[in-house]
Design an enzyme around this catalytic site. Sequence first.
Site, PDB file in Angstrom:
ATOM      1  N   ALA A  27      48.864  48.311  31.088  1.00 29.99           N
ATOM      2  CA  ALA A  27      49.913  49.134  31.678  1.00 29.99           C
ATOM      3  C   ALA A  27      50.749  48.217  32.560  1.00 29.99           C
ATOM      4  O   ALA A  27      50.268  47.171  33.011  1.00 29.99           O
ATOM      5  CB  ALA A  27      49.283  50.227  32.514  1.00 29.99           C
ATOM      6  N   GLU A  39      40.737  46.729  34.546  1.00 24.07           N
ATOM      7  CA  GLU A  39      41.308  47.646  35.549  1.00 24.07           C
ATOM      8  C   GLU A  39      40.536  47.667  36.855  1.00 24.07           C
ATOM      9  O   GLU A  39      41.103  47.874  37.924  1.00 24.07           O
ATOM     10  CB  GLU A  39      41.364  49.084  34.980  1.00 24.07           C
ATOM     11  CG  GLU A  39      42.390  49.300  33.883  1.00 24.07           C
ATOM     12  CD  GLU A  39      41.826  49.089  32.488  1.00 24.07           C
ATOM     13  OE1 GLU A  39      40.817  48.362  32.337  1.00 24.07           O
ATOM     14  OE2 GLU A  39      42.405  49.644  31.542  1.00 24.07           O
ATOM     15  N   GLY A  92      45.417  48.919  29.084  1.00 22.31           N
ATOM     16  CA  GLY A  92      46.079  49.841  28.153  1.00 22.31           C
ATOM     17  C   GLY A  92      46.351  49.191  26.802  1.00 22.31           C
ATOM     18  O   GLY A  92      46.481  49.882  25.791  1.00 22.31           O
ATOM     19  N   GLU A 145      43.159  49.481  24.943  1.00 20.70           N
ATOM     20  CA  GLU A 145      43.055  50.907  24.589  1.00 20.70           C
ATOM     21  C   GLU A 145      43.984  51.256  23.438  1.00 20.70           C
ATOM     22  O   GLU A 145      43.637  52.037  22.559  1.00 20.70           O
ATOM     23  CB  GLU A 145      43.360  51.773  25.820  1.00 20.70           C
ATOM     24  CG  GLU A 145      42.249  51.675  26.857  1.00 20.70           C
ATOM     25  CD  GLU A 145      42.601  52.320  28.181  1.00 20.70           C
ATOM     26  OE1 GLU A 145      43.697  52.051  28.710  1.00 20.70           O
ATOM     27  OE2 GLU A 145      41.780  53.108  28.697  1.00 20.70           O
TER      28      GLU A 145
HETATM   29  N1  CO8 Z   1      52.008  44.451  34.101  1.00 19.84           N
HETATM   30  C1  CO8 Z   1      53.125  43.886  34.615  1.00 19.84           C
HETATM   31  N2  CO8 Z   1      53.416  42.570  34.484  1.00 19.84           N
HETATM   32  C2  CO8 Z   1      52.536  41.808  33.818  1.00 19.84           C
HETATM   33  C3  CO8 Z   1      51.350  42.313  33.261  1.00 19.84           C
HETATM   34  C4  CO8 Z   1      51.099  43.708  33.430  1.00 19.84           C
HETATM   35  N3  CO8 Z   1      50.012  44.305  32.910  1.00 19.84           N
HETATM   36  N4  CO8 Z   1      50.676  41.320  32.672  1.00 19.84           N
HETATM   37  C5  CO8 Z   1      51.419  40.209  32.831  1.00 19.84           C
HETATM   38  N5  CO8 Z   1      52.539  40.500  33.523  1.00 19.84           N
HETATM   39  C6  CO8 Z   1      53.607  39.587  33.933  1.00 19.84           C
HETATM   40  C7  CO8 Z   1      53.181  38.669  35.061  1.00 19.84           C
HETATM   41  O1  CO8 Z   1      53.324  39.327  36.302  1.00 19.84           O
HETATM   42  C8  CO8 Z   1      54.144  37.508  34.906  1.00 19.84           C
HETATM   43  O2  CO8 Z   1      55.388  37.883  35.450  1.00 19.84           O
HETATM   44  P1  CO8 Z   1      56.251  36.801  36.316  1.00 19.84           P
HETATM   45  O3  CO8 Z   1      56.603  35.738  35.313  1.00 19.84           O
HETATM   46  O4  CO8 Z   1      57.417  37.591  36.788  1.00 19.84           O
HETATM   47  O5  CO8 Z   1      55.358  36.318  37.394  1.00 19.84           O
HETATM   48  C9  CO8 Z   1      54.317  37.434  33.364  1.00 19.84           C
HETATM   49  O6  CO8 Z   1      53.894  38.702  32.854  1.00 19.84           O
HETATM   50  C10 CO8 Z   1      53.470  36.357  32.712  1.00 19.84           C
HETATM   51  O7  CO8 Z   1      52.134  36.563  33.121  1.00 19.84           O
HETATM   52  P2  CO8 Z   1      51.263  35.455  33.905  1.00 19.84           P
HETATM   53  O8  CO8 Z   1      52.158  34.453  34.593  1.00 19.84           O
HETATM   54  O9  CO8 Z   1      50.262  36.155  34.739  1.00 19.84           O
HETATM   55  O10 CO8 Z   1      50.570  34.738  32.654  1.00 19.84           O
HETATM   56  P3  CO8 Z   1      49.116  34.095  32.578  1.00 19.84           P
HETATM   57  O11 CO8 Z   1      49.055  33.412  31.246  1.00 19.84           O
HETATM   58  O12 CO8 Z   1      48.806  33.286  33.791  1.00 19.84           O
HETATM   59  O13 CO8 Z   1      48.105  35.360  32.580  1.00 19.84           O
HETATM   60  C11 CO8 Z   1      47.345  37.559  31.924  1.00 19.84           C
HETATM   61  C12 CO8 Z   1      48.210  36.347  31.556  1.00 19.84           C
HETATM   62  C13 CO8 Z   1      45.858  37.148  31.914  1.00 19.84           C
HETATM   63  C14 CO8 Z   1      47.612  38.634  30.888  1.00 19.84           C
HETATM   64  C15 CO8 Z   1      47.702  38.021  33.361  1.00 19.84           C
HETATM   65  O14 CO8 Z   1      49.112  38.207  33.433  1.00 19.84           O
HETATM   66  C16 CO8 Z   1      47.049  39.326  33.748  1.00 19.84           C
HETATM   67  O15 CO8 Z   1      45.914  39.309  34.197  1.00 19.84           O
HETATM   68  N6  CO8 Z   1      47.762  40.435  33.607  1.00 19.84           N
HETATM   69  C17 CO8 Z   1      47.280  41.735  34.016  1.00 19.84           C
HETATM   70  C18 CO8 Z   1      46.216  42.249  33.070  1.00 19.84           C
HETATM   71  C19 CO8 Z   1      45.690  43.580  33.540  1.00 19.84           C
HETATM   72  O16 CO8 Z   1      45.141  43.697  34.612  1.00 19.84           O
HETATM   73  N7  CO8 Z   1      45.854  44.602  32.702  1.00 19.84           N
HETATM   74  C20 CO8 Z   1      45.402  45.938  33.026  1.00 19.84           C
HETATM   75  C21 CO8 Z   1      46.494  46.699  33.695  1.00 19.84           C
HETATM   76  S1  CO8 Z   1      45.963  48.295  34.267  1.00 19.84           S
HETATM   77  C22 CO8 Z   1      45.893  49.215  32.878  1.00 19.84           C
HETATM   78  O17 CO8 Z   1      46.202  48.778  31.811  1.00 19.84           O
HETATM   79  C23 CO8 Z   1      45.450  50.649  33.075  1.00 19.84           C
HETATM   80  C24 CO8 Z   1      45.520  51.376  31.758  1.00 19.84           C
HETATM   81  C25 CO8 Z   1      45.512  52.834  32.028  1.00 19.84           C
HETATM   82  C26 CO8 Z   1      45.932  53.569  30.753  1.00 19.84           C
HETATM   83  C27 CO8 Z   1      47.240  54.220  30.810  1.00 19.84           C
HETATM   84  C28 CO8 Z   1      48.421  53.283  30.922  1.00 19.84           C
HETATM   85  C29 CO8 Z   1      48.872  52.484  29.756  1.00 19.84           C
END
Ligand code: CO8
Length: 260
Positions: free
Chosen positions: A68, A134, A111, A114
């Site tokens: 998400a 999450e 998400g 999922e």
């Molecule tokens: N949301 C918003 N922005 C994101 C997300 C995300 N989930 N994932 C990555 N980004 C952004 C980063 O903030 C970054 O932005 P910026 O360049 O402006 O700083 C850009 O994408 C590139 O990401 P990274 O620089 O972090 O890249 P890395 O290679 O270092 O890491 C990862 C990649 C491992 C994917 C890392 O970005 C990460 O951990 N992301 C978050 C993953 C996460 O926690 N996902 C779960 C989110 S909560 C959720 O999904 C709840 C689901 C509930 C269901 C209903 C809703 C759909």
Amino acid sequence: MSVQGGVVVQSQPVEKVGLVEIDRPEVRNALNLEVREKLAAAVESFANDSGIHVIVITGRNGDFVAGADIKAFEKLGSADVLTQRTHRYWEAIARCPKPVIAAVEGYALGGGCELAMHADIIVAARTATFGQPEVKLGLMPGAGGTQRLLRAIGKYKTMMLLLTGDLLSAEQAEQAGLVSLLTPEGEALQHALKIATKIARMPPLAVEQIKEAVVSGEDAPLETALRLERKAFQLLFDTADKREGIAAFLEKRKPSFTGR
Ligand code: CO8
């Protein structure tokens, strides 16, 4: 054909196969409301299109979906999340009667994992990564993660992943039963389309009945599920495609199915 431009792109790259691509490269295809709405609309429109037999969902730019959109979560309170009623978007995919294949490259997290688990077949590049992190955000899976992962890989691996937020490599995911097929990096979509093409050539009524029996049977008591299967099996005996399939086998020729 290519509609819904922007964050969700809908096309028909192969005969009878609908492709839905998520395209938000700046956030690794994270799901905001707009994506979820358009994704559901795209899947629904393919589900209602008699020319489409199989649907493939993927992400562009090397990732499936990194979850998400965390930024969009920042200011949301419980009442906001409740009134968004986003489960309706997920239901549109969960209830799709046609086979759905997820083609996963890069990250399928939260998400995103999922979303992949809403599919019937998951094709993943060896370099892909799955997970439900999450808990690290003070949250938990909210689009089926606790239940679909449990059913896919069992309680003990699910608990470990959900409670630690640890990620799974595609190979670990495949060994655990979460991935149907592993491919080299960059080839998940082409393999998914190949599988989709193969299924699209099968008689669609049989395909839909098989999907319904597996999906509905999964949570029913065995006796009920077996009855469901038996009824679906009996139903198919009156279809033109059953007559054609059997005749083609006996006459040693290729069948020509009509979906009737
Ligand atoms: N949301 C918003 N922005 C994101 C997300 C995300 N989930 N994932 C990555 N980004 C952004 C980063 O903030 C970054 O932005 P910026 O360049 O402006 O700083 C850009 O994408 C590139 O990401 P990274 O620089 O972090 O890249 P890395 O290679 O270092 O890491 C990862 C990649 C491992 C994917 C890392 O970005 C990460 O951990 N992301 C978050 C993953 C996460 O926690 N996902 C779960 C989110 S909560 C959720 O999904 C709840 C689901 C509930 C269901 C209903 C809703 C759909």
